[in-house]
Write an enzyme that holds these catalytic residues in place. Structure first.
Site, PDB file in Angstrom:
ATOM      1  N   ASP A  87      -8.181   1.613   6.685  1.00 33.17           N
ATOM      2  CA  ASP A  87      -7.843   1.894   5.399  1.00 33.17           C
ATOM      3  C   ASP A  87      -7.035   0.698   4.899  1.00 33.17           C
ATOM      4  O   ASP A  87      -7.434   0.177   3.704  1.00 33.17           O
ATOM      5  CB  ASP A  87      -7.118   2.977   5.171  1.00 33.17           C
ATOM      6  N   ASP A 115      -4.444  -0.924   9.717  1.00 33.77           N
ATOM      7  CA  ASP A 115      -5.665  -0.040  10.148  1.00 33.77           C
ATOM      8  C   ASP A 115      -6.879   0.065   9.053  1.00 33.77           C
ATOM      9  O   ASP A 115      -6.920  -0.921   8.430  1.00 33.77           O
ATOM     10  CB  ASP A 115      -5.195   1.503  10.163  1.00 33.77           C
ATOM     11  N   GLU A 127       1.010  -1.193  -0.143  1.00 34.12           N
ATOM     12  CA  GLU A 127       0.128  -0.013  -0.074  1.00 34.12           C
ATOM     13  C   GLU A 127       0.844   1.339  -0.115  1.00 34.12           C
ATOM     14  O   GLU A 127       1.644   1.381   0.909  1.00 34.12           O
ATOM     15  CB  GLU A 127      -0.872   0.033   1.125  1.00 34.12           C
ATOM     16  N   ASP A 187      -1.236  -1.289   5.642  1.00 34.28           N
ATOM     17  CA  ASP A 187      -1.356  -0.635   6.862  1.00 34.28           C
ATOM     18  C   ASP A 187      -2.280  -1.475   7.842  1.00 34.28           C
ATOM     19  O   ASP A 187      -3.365  -2.034   7.530  1.00 34.28           O
ATOM     20  CB  ASP A 187      -1.689   0.764   6.961  1.00 34.28           C
TER      21      ASP A 187
END
Ligand code: 0RA
Length: 659
Positions: free
Chosen positions: A523, A521, A441, A519
């Site tokens: 997103d 998280d 990402e 990541d």
């Protein structure tokens, strides 16, 4: 006696000569199961562990199909043992003529003995699961069977397939049925923890595939305030309900699923289908309640009948007069959700995972069933018929546009030389079986990964932000998308090139591990889900062959002085803080860093925690239940917000941190 028999007998605390000559034969049968468990139940990991439960439930389902049982209760007990109770006739307990032993004991200790005492009743279980309850017995540390029959309650217990005592007549009872309780053998299985959702998905399938049976699933682990988790699965309308469930978050094209049930040449065929406004083909097939995800003759029959019937109707209706190009099989299945279920007495299973039906006689049966059903439907519903034909024409038009887009891409690649995406940092090794590609990402994390990697075997492909949501896009947009093009050209494969199948040539695959690295998280999870959706819809074989992995970067770095500790869970974090903090000096010297993104790590850290094959944790992506996976993808990537929120709240591990 072989060594294994000795071991069994000793573990069961039995004097070893208690059993006569015939019992040695029995042990030899189950010994084979214990020696090669994977041959009987697929594997000895999570899948095989769950398989044991399916096997036991299948026996009760058979009893229900024979017409003697209405309720099946499956319970996950606090210690990960399982019990399955049904209200059928109860396994017979009387002595058999041949062996002079209780039929119950034979059913539980002889391979494939299950149906032996059942004369003339309708019984079709088989295939993958049909290995019999004796296999479950062989692979369980402890089994107890309670039989309620003839006004009595009988019991027998076993350990690793060996009876601990003769069948006992315990007490009078007015109940009728069978309860099997088993504890999987910890010396056989690599994991012993049952996954509620996996079992629920199977039990739910069974309820749709066998309408009218009430199945209950109860989980006695992690009880909060005395409330056990419990769900009841019951379908009144069978596959029609299944379609509604699968399409809950899709927009239907016609008001109600089309549904038929009947027998063709003694083969029971049930099928239901519904077109929706999406672009995915979503056809699931079952033989004797087993998901045949490699398809087979029943699926071919379905496709053939569907294509021919719709084509005839469209031709006759004149709706095709303006269409200048050919319409192919795929076009008739775009935006179609369907379930085909047949019951075959002696199924021949083929294919890599033995989930492809081979019986030729089934093809014509299903073909006929679909033709009759559809012809009637189209004649009686001209309005809906028109919508369906228009949808097919739209699919064909889009397919033509997609081919143009693909040809453009190919021409560009030919002109551009090697044809690998410019952003790809390739590895030097050419042997694909040892090569890995990380889909990363963001360009910045991609840069770090390029520095930290093992250049010999690890390639890096940075992805810019969110990739296209293929769930909502028409296929020509999928081929057009820059990021998606980068992914499949880097992998060395093509998608959607054969007009009649989405089969992907795995031999061209340039990396045998495709690792999604995002990541830790919300997103990051979203991006991972978008990539997985793309793989699931366009390269399902990549997942099925076990090539797709998810990297797990740490959530925290806990530091005190020179001591550093990476943590992947809240529990890890608490432990690390306690340990580092308990040394000399102040509790305040402990520094906690929450890693929000891959970019916060330097190249060495990223290598050590997430990429180094010797230390990293990779999660392999697999499909337990294709129908459920399909439903979840459509729900996660669709327009409906509340079910998505509910799913994320239930499943996300980061929710507590980012909320
Ligand atoms: C063979 C014969 C009969 C019942 C069963 C098997 C049976 C097996 C299982 C396994 C789980 N639940 C079950 N319920 C029944 C009955 C034969 C008869 O009564 O005539």
């Amino acid at each position: 006696m072989s060594e294994l028999d000795q071991e069994n007998v000793e573990k069961a605390n039995l004097p070893k000569n208690d059993y006569g000559a015939d019992s040695i034969q029995v042990l030899e049968g189950l010994e084979a199961v214990r020696k090669r468990p994977a041959m009987y139940i697929g594997d000895i990991n999570e899948r095989g562990l769950h398989h044991l439960v399916y096997e036991v439930i299948d026996n009760s389902i058979d009893e229900a199909l024979a017409g003697y049982c209405k309720n099946i209760d499956v319970e996950i007990l606090a210690d990960n043992s399982i019990s399955v109770l049904d209200d059928g006739r109860g396994i017979p307990t009387g002595l058999t003529e041949k062996e002079g032993k209780s039929a119950l004991e034979i059913v539980m200790t002889v391979l494939h003995a299950g149906g032996k005492f059942d004369k003339g009743t309708y019984k079709v279980s088989g295939g993958l699961h049909g290995v019999g309850v004796s296999c479950v017995n062989a692979l369980s540390k402890a089994v107890r069977v309670d039989v309620y029959r003839d006004g009595r309650h009988y019991v027998q217990e076993y350990s690793r397939g060996v009876p601990l005592y003769d069948v006992k007549d315990v007490e009078p009872s007015s109940y009728s049925g069978t309860k099997v309780t088993f504890t999987p053998d910890d010396t056989v299985f690599s994991t012993l923890v049952y996954n509620y959702d996996t079992l629920a998905a199977r039990v739910r399938d069974l309820s749709f595939l066998n309408k009218g049976i009430k199945l209950t699933l109860t989980d006695h682990r992690n009880v909060v305030d005395g409330n056990v988790k419990k769900e009841i699965f019951f379908s009144e309308n069978g596959l029609k309900d299944f379609i509604k469930y699968l399409d809950a978050t899709r927009e239907p094209l016609t008001p109600d699923p089309i549904h038929i049930e009947g027998e063709k040449n003694d083969i029971p065929v049930e099928l239901a289908m519904q077109y929706n406004t999406s672009f995915n083909e979503n056809v699931h097939s079952y033989v004797n309640n087993i998901n045949t995800h490699e398809g087979g003759t029943h699926l071919s029959g379905f496709r053939r009948g569907l294509t021919r019937t719709l084509k005839n109707y469209a031709d006759k209706s004149g709706l095709l007069s303006k269409v200048k190009f050919e319409i192919v099989g795929d076009d008739f299945r775009e935006g179609l959700t369907a379930v085909v279920s047949v019951k075959v007495q002696e199924p021949q299973f083929e294919g890599q995972t033995k989930t492809k039906l081979g019986n030729n006689e089934v093809l014509g049966c299903v073909d006929q069933a679909v033709s009759e059903m559809l012809n009637n439907y189209l004649e009686e519903h001209p309005k809906e018929a028109k919508l369906i034909v228009e949808k097919v024409i739209l699919a064909a038009t889009a397919r033509h546009a997609a081919r143009k887009a693909r040809e453009m891409v190919q021409r560009k690649t030919i002109m551009g030389g090697a044809g690998l995406p410019g952003k790809l940092a390739d590895c030097s090794e050419k042997n694909a079986t040892v090569c890995e590609v990380f889909l990363v990402e963001g360009d910045s994390a991609g840069g770090t990964a390029k520095q930290g990697r093992d250049r010999k075997i690890q390639a890096i492909l940075p992805l810019r932000g969110k990739i296209l949501n293929v769930e909502k896009a028409m296929s020509h947009r999928v081929f057009d998308s820059e990021e998606i093009k980068n992914i499949y050209t880097a992998l060395g494969v093509t998608i959607g090139t054969e007009e009649d199948s989405k089969a992907l040539n795995m031999e061209k695959l340039r990396y045998h591990k495709v690792v999604i690295m995002t990541d830790a998280d919300v997103d990051g999870s979203h991006i991972a889900t978008l990539i997985l959706t793309f793989f699931f819809r366009f390269m399902r074989e990549l997942i099925e062959c076990g090539h797709v992995y998810i990297a797990t970067p740490p959530l925290y770095l806990i530091k005190k002085g020179k001591n550093e500790r990476y943590c992947w869970t809240e529990e890890d974090r608490a432990n690390a803080v306690a340990q580092l903090g308990s040394g000399s000096g102040n509790e305040k010297d402990v520094h906690i860093q929450r890693y929000k993104g891959l970019g916060e790590m330097n190249a060495e850290q990223l290598w050590a925690t997430t990429m180094d094959p010797a230390q990293r944790i990779l999660r392999k992506v697999s499909i337990n239940n294709a129908a459920e996976a399909d439903r979840v993808f459509s729900m996660l990537m669709g327009d409906d917000v509340p079910p998505r929120r509910e799913f994320i709240e239930k499943n996300a591990t980061y929710a507590n941190i980012d909320a």
